[in-house]
Design a protein around this motif. Structure first.
Motif, short mmCIF file in Angstrom:
data_model
loop_
_atom_site.label_atom_id
_atom_site.label_comp_id
_atom_site.label_asym_id
_atom_site.label_seq_id
_atom_site.Cartn_x
_atom_site.Cartn_y
_atom_site.Cartn_z
N ASP A 15 1.00 -1.18 -0.15
CA ASP A 15 -0.08 -0.19 0.03
C ASP A 15 1.07 1.10 0.14
O ASP A 15 0.82 2.20 -0.80
CB ASP A 15 -0.80 -0.10 1.40
CG ASP A 15 -1.98 1.28 1.25
OD1 ASP A 15 -2.33 1.74 0.29
OD2 ASP A 15 -2.01 1.68 2.42
N TYR A 16 1.87 1.25 0.93
CA TYR A 16 2.73 2.38 0.95
C TYR A 16 3.54 2.50 -0.34
O TYR A 16 3.66 3.81 -0.73
CB TYR A 16 3.81 2.40 2.16
CG TYR A 16 2.95 2.59 3.51
CD1 TYR A 16 1.82 3.16 3.45
CD2 TYR A 16 3.62 2.17 4.52
CE1 TYR A 16 1.23 3.64 4.94
CE2 TYR A 16 2.99 2.16 6.02
CZ TYR A 16 2.00 2.93 6.11
OH TYR A 16 1.50 3.04 7.08
N ALA A 17 3.87 1.49 -0.98
CA ALA A 17 4.74 1.47 -2.29
C ALA A 17 3.89 2.30 -3.25
O ALA A 17 4.47 3.14 -4.15
CB ALA A 17 5.10 0.03 -2.63
N VAL A 18 2.89 1.70 -3.69
CA VAL A 18 1.57 2.34 -4.51
C VAL A 18 1.70 3.84 -4.02
O VAL A 18 1.61 4.68 -5.06
CB VAL A 18 0.26 1.59 -4.54
CG1 VAL A 18 -0.62 2.57 -5.40
CG2 VAL A 18 0.51 0.22 -5.19
N ARG A 19 1.45 4.27 -3.07
CA ARG A 19 1.42 5.67 -2.45
C ARG A 19 2.37 6.51 -2.80
O ARG A 19 2.60 7.57 -3.58
CB ARG A 19 1.25 5.99 -1.07
CG ARG A 19 -0.28 5.49 -0.58
CD ARG A 19 -0.22 5.82 0.85
NE ARG A 19 -1.20 4.92 1.63
CZ ARG A 19 -1.40 5.08 2.88
NH1 ARG A 19 -0.96 5.86 3.76
NH2 ARG A 19 -2.39 4.19 3.66
N SER A 34 13.38 14.08 -0.46
CA SER A 34 13.66 13.35 0.66
C SER A 34 12.91 12.33 1.32
O SER A 34 11.73 12.59 1.23
CB SER A 34 14.23 14.37 1.78
OG SER A 34 12.95 15.08 2.35
N LEU A 35 13.37 11.40 2.08
CA LEU A 35 12.79 10.53 2.87
C LEU A 35 11.47 11.19 3.89
O LEU A 35 10.31 10.79 3.78
CB LEU A 35 13.64 9.67 3.57
CG LEU A 35 12.76 8.61 4.61
CD1 LEU A 35 11.98 7.66 3.80
CD2 LEU A 35 13.71 7.84 5.51
N PRO A 36 11.84 12.20 4.43
CA PRO A 36 10.87 12.88 5.25
C PRO A 36 9.70 13.45 4.26
O PRO A 36 8.68 13.41 4.86
CB PRO A 36 11.50 14.02 6.23
CG PRO A 36 13.17 13.38 6.20
CD PRO A 36 13.29 12.78 4.88
N THR A 37 10.08 14.09 3.44
CA THR A 37 9.09 14.52 2.72
C THR A 37 8.17 13.54 1.88
O THR A 37 7.16 13.79 1.78
CB THR A 37 9.73 15.28 1.45
OG1 THR A 37 10.52 16.45 1.70
CG2 THR A 37 8.60 16.09 0.46
N VAL A 38 8.64 12.38 1.53
CA VAL A 38 7.80 11.20 0.90
C VAL A 38 7.02 10.76 1.98
O VAL A 38 5.63 10.50 1.80
CB VAL A 38 8.82 10.13 0.28
CG1 VAL A 38 7.90 8.93 0.25
CG2 VAL A 38 9.50 10.88 -0.95
N GLY A 43 1.81 9.74 4.32
CA GLY A 43 1.20 9.30 5.38
C GLY A 43 1.81 8.10 6.13
O GLY A 43 1.30 7.17 6.87
N ALA A 44 2.95 7.65 5.53
CA ALA A 44 3.63 6.32 6.11
C ALA A 44 4.74 6.85 7.00
O ALA A 44 5.60 7.76 6.83
CB ALA A 44 4.42 5.83 4.93
N LYS A 51 12.36 0.87 4.09
CA LYS A 51 12.44 -0.39 3.42
C LYS A 51 11.78 -0.57 2.23
O LYS A 51 12.24 -1.14 1.31
CB LYS A 51 12.04 -1.47 4.80
CG LYS A 51 12.79 -1.56 5.87
CD LYS A 51 12.17 -2.15 6.74
CE LYS A 51 13.15 -2.49 8.14
NZ LYS A 51 12.49 -2.08 9.30
N VAL A 52 10.47 0.10 2.33
CA VAL A 52 9.89 0.36 1.01
C VAL A 52 10.48 0.93 -0.24
O VAL A 52 10.78 0.40 -1.35
CB VAL A 52 8.47 0.87 1.39
CG1 VAL A 52 7.63 0.80 -0.20
CG2 VAL A 52 7.41 0.14 2.18
#
Length: 176
Positions: A15-19, A34-38, A43-44, A51-52
């Motif tokens: 689900d997170y990967a699709v988002r 960046s990771l925090p922005t993604v 919402g993950a 890991k995703v």
């Protein structure tokens, strides 16, 4: 039965990967994210999302760069990805039942009356996931957000832009 324990659900990672893919494809060409922005956009939780993102990068759907100006961006392959590609990048091949995993996975499959139903259900699900292109979902989502911000509606998934207003994507003005 408890719905939360259903074995026919996608994993949280899928689900997170699709988002993530929808978000990054929608931003393609804008540079690394960046990771925090993604994490904020999807919402993950960052710890799980890393890991995703690694799995999506290993599958060639994303490109990652370490360092201060690092981050993630969609690869050319990722621009053409389907939901099936994304889910399988994170979770591996999709199988509705163990009898569909390989030729000899179930001793009953040759005579089991349910086996052909499982086969048809699997084929239908995979066809739907393969047909759902991330790029189409990303830009469909962009249109939905634009229409809700502008007050313009959607008709059959297509943005309805009143005459005399600029199109949300190309800036052209409808003159009808």
């Amino acid at each position: 039965m408890n719905d939360a324990n259903s074995s026919m659900q996608l994993t949280r990672a899928a689900d997170y990967a699709v988002r993530v893919m929808i978000h990054l494809v929608g931003r393609a060409g804008e540079g690394r994210v960046s990771l925090p922005t993604v994490a904020a956009a999807t919402g993950a939780p960052e710890s799980f999302l890393s890991k995703v993102l690694q799995a999506l990068t290993r599958a060639g759907l994303l490109v990652s760069q370490r360092g201060q100006s690092g981050g993630f961006e969609v690869s050319p392959h990722g621009l053409k990805a389907s939901m099936r590609d994304v889910i399988e990048a994170v979770d591996g091949p999709i199988h509705l039942n163990v009898c569909l995993t390989s030729g000899n996975a179930c001793a009953r499959q040759d005579w089991c009356p349910a086996h052909p139903v499982w086969v048809r259900a699997q084929e239908a699900m995979l066809a739907v996931l393969e047909a759902a292109r991330i790029e189409e979902l990303a830009f469909g989502e962009e249109k939905r957000k634009a229409s809700s911000r502008s007050g313009f509606g959607l008709a059959g998934g297509i943005a309805v832009v009143p005459a005399g207003h600029a199109c949300c994507r190309c800036g052209e003005v409808e003159t009808r």
